[in-house]
Design a protein around this motif. Structure first.
Motif, mmCIF file in Angstrom:
data_model
loop_
_atom_site.group_PDB
_atom_site.id
_atom_site.type_symbol
_atom_site.label_atom_id
_atom_site.label_comp_id
_atom_site.label_asym_id
_atom_site.label_seq_id
_atom_site.Cartn_x
_atom_site.Cartn_y
_atom_site.Cartn_z
ATOM 1 N N UNK A 286 0.804 -1.235 0.000
ATOM 2 C CA UNK A 286 0.000 0.000 0.000
ATOM 3 C C UNK A 286 0.832 1.278 0.000
ATOM 4 N N UNK A 287 1.919 1.266 -0.789
ATOM 5 C CA UNK A 287 2.840 2.407 -0.845
ATOM 6 C C UNK A 287 2.145 3.684 -1.325
ATOM 7 N N UNK A 288 1.199 3.512 -2.271
ATOM 8 C CA UNK A 288 0.526 4.675 -2.844
ATOM 9 C C UNK A 288 -0.321 5.432 -1.843
ATOM 10 N N UNK A 289 -0.701 4.786 -0.745
ATOM 11 C CA UNK A 289 -1.582 5.443 0.233
ATOM 12 C C UNK A 289 -0.928 6.692 0.819
ATOM 13 N N UNK A 290 0.410 6.676 0.936
ATOM 14 C CA UNK A 290 1.116 7.863 1.432
ATOM 15 C C UNK A 290 1.910 8.563 0.332
ATOM 16 N N UNK A 291 2.423 7.820 -0.643
ATOM 17 C CA UNK A 291 3.326 8.405 -1.645
ATOM 18 C C UNK A 291 2.594 9.000 -2.845
ATOM 19 N N UNK A 292 1.267 8.837 -2.921
ATOM 20 C CA UNK A 292 0.498 9.424 -4.021
ATOM 21 C C UNK A 292 -0.359 10.559 -3.462
ATOM 22 N N UNK A 293 -0.356 11.733 -4.143
ATOM 23 C CA UNK A 293 -1.188 12.824 -3.629
ATOM 24 C C UNK A 293 -2.677 12.481 -3.705
ATOM 25 N N UNK A 294 -3.458 13.103 -2.840
ATOM 26 C CA UNK A 294 -4.896 12.834 -2.796
ATOM 27 C C UNK A 294 -5.685 14.060 -3.242
ATOM 28 N N UNK B 200 -4.460 8.934 -9.210
ATOM 29 C CA UNK B 200 -3.639 7.919 -9.871
ATOM 30 C C UNK B 200 -2.806 8.492 -11.021
ATOM 31 N N UNK B 201 -3.185 9.693 -11.515
ATOM 32 C CA UNK B 201 -2.372 10.353 -12.540
ATOM 33 C C UNK B 201 -1.022 10.807 -12.003
ATOM 34 N N UNK B 202 -0.909 10.888 -10.669
ATOM 35 C CA UNK B 202 0.364 11.254 -10.048
ATOM 36 C C UNK B 202 0.848 10.106 -9.156
ATOM 37 N N UNK B 203 0.670 8.901 -9.646
ATOM 38 C CA UNK B 203 0.997 7.688 -8.889
ATOM 39 C C UNK B 203 2.433 7.718 -8.359
ATOM 40 N N UNK B 204 2.573 7.652 -7.040
ATOM 41 C CA UNK B 204 3.853 7.574 -6.330
ATOM 42 C C UNK B 204 4.738 8.806 -6.486
ATOM 43 N N UNK B 205 4.124 9.943 -6.895
ATOM 44 C CA UNK B 205 4.903 11.164 -7.150
ATOM 45 C C UNK B 205 5.270 11.920 -5.877
ATOM 46 N N UNK B 206 4.863 11.413 -4.728
ATOM 47 C CA UNK B 206 5.154 12.110 -3.480
ATOM 48 C C UNK B 206 3.992 13.005 -3.106
ATOM 49 N N UNK B 207 3.881 13.309 -1.827
ATOM 50 C CA UNK B 207 2.726 14.064 -1.355
ATOM 51 C C UNK B 207 3.075 14.778 -0.060
ATOM 52 N N UNK B 208 2.274 15.780 0.243
ATOM 53 C CA UNK B 208 2.391 16.426 1.546
ATOM 54 C C UNK B 208 2.045 15.380 2.604
ATOM 55 N N UNK C 154 6.131 13.290 1.972
ATOM 56 C CA UNK C 154 6.398 11.891 1.680
ATOM 57 C C UNK C 154 7.026 11.923 0.284
ATOM 58 N N UNK C 155 8.252 11.409 0.119
ATOM 59 C CA UNK C 155 8.978 11.685 -1.119
ATOM 60 C C UNK C 155 8.397 11.026 -2.365
ATOM 61 N N UNK C 156 8.769 11.623 -3.487
ATOM 62 C CA UNK C 156 8.515 11.093 -4.820
ATOM 63 C C UNK C 156 9.354 9.813 -4.975
ATOM 64 N N UNK C 157 8.709 8.687 -5.266
ATOM 65 C CA UNK C 157 9.481 7.452 -5.452
ATOM 66 C C UNK C 157 9.341 6.917 -6.878
ATOM 67 N N UNK C 158 8.980 7.822 -7.813
ATOM 68 C CA UNK C 158 9.045 7.457 -9.232
ATOM 69 C C UNK C 158 10.460 7.775 -9.715
ATOM 70 N N UNK C 159 10.816 7.352 -10.946
ATOM 71 C CA UNK C 159 12.147 7.719 -11.458
ATOM 72 C C UNK C 159 12.220 9.174 -11.932
ATOM 73 N N UNK C 160 11.225 10.004 -11.612
ATOM 74 C CA UNK C 160 11.223 11.408 -12.040
ATOM 75 C C UNK C 160 12.219 12.250 -11.269
ATOM 76 N N UNK C 161 12.395 13.509 -11.727
ATOM 77 C CA UNK C 161 13.327 14.425 -11.076
ATOM 78 C C UNK C 161 12.836 14.720 -9.659
#
Lengths: 308, 149
Positions: free
Chosen positions: A203-211, A219-227, A235-242
Motif C-alpha cells: 500500500x505504498x501509494x496510500x502515502x506516496x500518491x497525492x490525494x 492515480x495520474x500522479x501515482x507515487x509522485x510524493x505528497x504532503x 512523503x517523497x517522490x518514489x518514481x524515477x522522475x526528477x
C-alpha cells in the motif's frame, strides 16, 4: 401545482435516496472465493509486506512488541483523528472471533463483520488488489499472535464524516481491483511481483500518491510524493522522475529498504521508519522486486508544492 | 593508505570546525554530514564495497562518538526557525529528545570502548560494535525530524 411540485421533489429526493442507498451498499466476498487451505508461515511474510504492525502495534515498538496488535496509533488528518483498533487475536477486544469471510470482507471490501463500511484510513483500497490466498494466509498467521486485551479509543471525526454509509459512494469512485500501472507485455517476473507488493499489500501509494480534496488517490500522479498527512513534512517522490529516485539504482532502493540508509547515508525518518522495519523482514527477492517495479513506473515530477 | 589518512583527517577536521561555530543550524548540519560520512564508510565496508580496515572503522566510530557528545548543544530555543528539518517535537518533548541523545552517546561510547586501541579486529567485530550505533539514526529521525525520506 404546488402539490405536484412537492410530489416531484419528494420523488427526486426518494429516488436519490434509493440510488444513494444502492450505490453505497457494502459489498461482501462471494461464496466459494475463500481459499481451501491456509499457511500461517507464509502469512508472516504477508504480514510484513502489509505493514500491519506500523499502525496496529504500539508506536515506536521494536522486536516482539511489533506482534502485539492492540492498536492505539492516532492518525491526525484533515477529516479528523482516526485511531487504529485492536486487531490482536483476543476474541472480545480483537478479531480472534472473526470468521475467514469476515477477515476477507474487511481486507478486500473494507466492510466490517456488522456490515458497516470502514474508513479508508485502513488501506483496503490497496489490500483489495491482494489474492484471497494471501489474505487467508495472513489471517492464519495473525491468529498465532498474542491476544491483547482492551480496546483503543474510537475515531474522532466531524460531521459529515461521521456518516459511514457515504463511504460506499467513495468506494465507487476510488476502489479499483485492476493494477494502477499497465506494465509492458514483456515485463520481467520481478517487476510483476514488485507491482503486486507495491500496489497491493505494501500500500505504498496510500502515502506516496497525492490525494484529491475528497481523500481519493490521484492515480495520474501515482507515487509522485505528497504532503505528509501529519506534520509539516513530505512523503517523497518514489518514481524515477526528477526529485524522486532518478539517481538511485535498483540496488540502492533495495539496500534502503533493508538497512534504512539512502545512497548518501542519510537515514530513513518519520513514518517510514516503521515501514522500513517491515521491509527488512521481507526476502531479498521481494525487496529486489519492489526496487525493480519502482524503476519501471512512469516518471513524474514531485507531487507536492516546491515550497515544501 | 594516503587516501585513507585524508578521509580520516577530513572527518576529524569537520568535527572540530563545528565546535567553534556559533550558528547552531549550520553546526548541527555539519555534524550530521560527518555522521553520514562515517555511516557511509561503515556501510561500504559492511556491503563489501570497501575492504575492511580497522583504522577506518575506528575513525568512523570516534567521529560518531564525538558528534554524539556535542550534537545536543546546538538546539537552543529559537533554532527551530530557518532552513532546518529539525522537528518542533525537539522543543516540545525536550525530555524525550534528551533521552534519545543519551542513548546515542551511550551506544557510541560502548562502540568506541569495544573498538580498543587498534579498532575492531575484523568485520564481524565491527558490525557488532556499530550496529547499535546506526540504529540511533532511524529511531531519532522517526520522532525528531520533519518527514522527508
Amino acid at each position: 401545482m404546488r402539490k405536484k411540485l412537492l410530489v416531484a421533489t419528494l420523488a427526486v429526493f426518494l429516488g436519490g435516496g434509493v440510488v444513494f442507498w444502492t450505490l453505497s451498499a457494502p459489498a461482501s466476498i462471494e461464496a466459494g472465493a475463500l481459499p481451501d487451505t491456509t499457511d500461517a508461515a507464509r502469512g508472516e511474510q504477508i504480514f510484513w509486506a502489509g505493514g500491519c504492525a506500523s499502525c496496529h502495534a504500539k508506536p515506536g515498538s521494536d522486536g516482539a512488541e511489533r506482534l502485539a496488535l492492540g492498536g492505539g496509533l492516532e492518525l491526525k488528518t484533515e477529516f479528523g483523528t482516526f485511531v487504529a483498533p485492536n486487531i490482536s487475536s483476543d476474541p472480545e477486544d480483537g478479531i480472534g472471533a472473526w470468521s475467514d469471510a469476515d477477515f476477507a470482507n474487511a481486507m478486500l471490501h473494507g466492510v466490517s463483520p456488522r456490515g458497516e463500511h470502514y474508513y479508508p484510513a485502513f488501506p483496503y483500497p490497496s489490500y483489495a488488489r491482494m489474492t484471497t490466498q494471501d489474505v487467508g494466509d495472513l489471517f492464519a498467521f495473525m491468529k498465532t499472535l498474542p491476544a491483547i486485551e482492551g480496546t483503543a479509543l474510537g475515531h474522532q471525526l466531524s460531521f459529515p464524516f461521521t456518516l459511514r454509509r457515504g463511504i460506499g459512494l467513495w468506494k465507487q469512485l476510488y476502489m479499483q481491483e485492476e493494477p494502477v500501472v499497465t506494465l509492458a507485455t514483456d515485463a520481467s517476473d520481478p517487476v510483476k511481483r514488485g507491482q503486486y507488493l507495491v500496489e497491493g499489500p505494501g500500500h505504498c501509494g496510500e502515502c506516496h500518491t497525492p490525494r484529491s480534496f475528497t481523500g481519493g488517490q490521484d492515480y495520474g500522479q501515482w507515487l509522485a510524493g505528497a504532503v505528509a498527512a501529519e506534520g509539516d513534512g513530505v512523503v517523497p517522490n518514489i518514481t524515477p522522475g526528477e526529485g524522486g529516485l532518478d539517481s538511485w539504482s535498483a540496488s540502492d532502493i533495495a539496500y534502503y529498504l533493508e538497512s534504512g540508509f539512502t545512497p548518501d547515508f542519510d537515514s530513513v525518518g518519520g513514518a517510514m521508519v516503521s515501514v522500513q522495519k517491515n521491509m527488512a523482514e521481507l526476502s531479498k527477492d521481494d525487496r529486489d522486486a519492489i526496487a525493480a517495479y519502482l524503476k519501471s513506473v512512469p516518471a513524474r515530477p514531485n507531487g507536492y508544492p516546491a515550497s515544501r | 593508505m594516503k587516501k585513507l589518512a585524508l578521509v580520516v583527517s577530513a572527518i576529524c577536521l569537520s568535527v572540530s570546525a563545528v565546535a567553534a561555530s556559533d550558528e547552531p543550524v549550520a553546526a548541527r548540519k555539519a555534524l550530521m554530514d560527518a555522521n553520514a560520512a562515517s555511516a557511509g564508510l561503515a556501510g561500504a565496508m559492511m556491503k563489501g564495497d570497501l575492504a575492511y580496515n580497522p583504522a577506518i572503522a575506528k575513525a568512523a566510530l570516534l567521529t560518531l562518538n564525538a558528534s554524539a557528545k556535542t550534537f545536543g548543544s546546538f538546539f537552543p530555543e529559537g533554532s527551530q526557525e530557518g532552513d532546518t528539518t529539525a522537528s518542533p517535537k525537539i522543543w516540545e518533548d525536550a525530555a524525550g529528545f534528551q533521552a534519545a541523545l543519551d542513548k546515542y552517546m551511550a551506544d557510541t561510547s560502548a562502540a568506541v570502548a569495544a573498538a580498543g586501541r587498534d579498532g575492531p579486529a575484523d568485520l564481524d567485530a565491527f558490525k557488532a560494535a556499530v550496529g547499535p550505533v546506526l540504529g540511533n539514526c532511524r529511531s531519532c529521525h522517526e520522532n525528531f525530524r520533519v518527514q522527508q525520506n
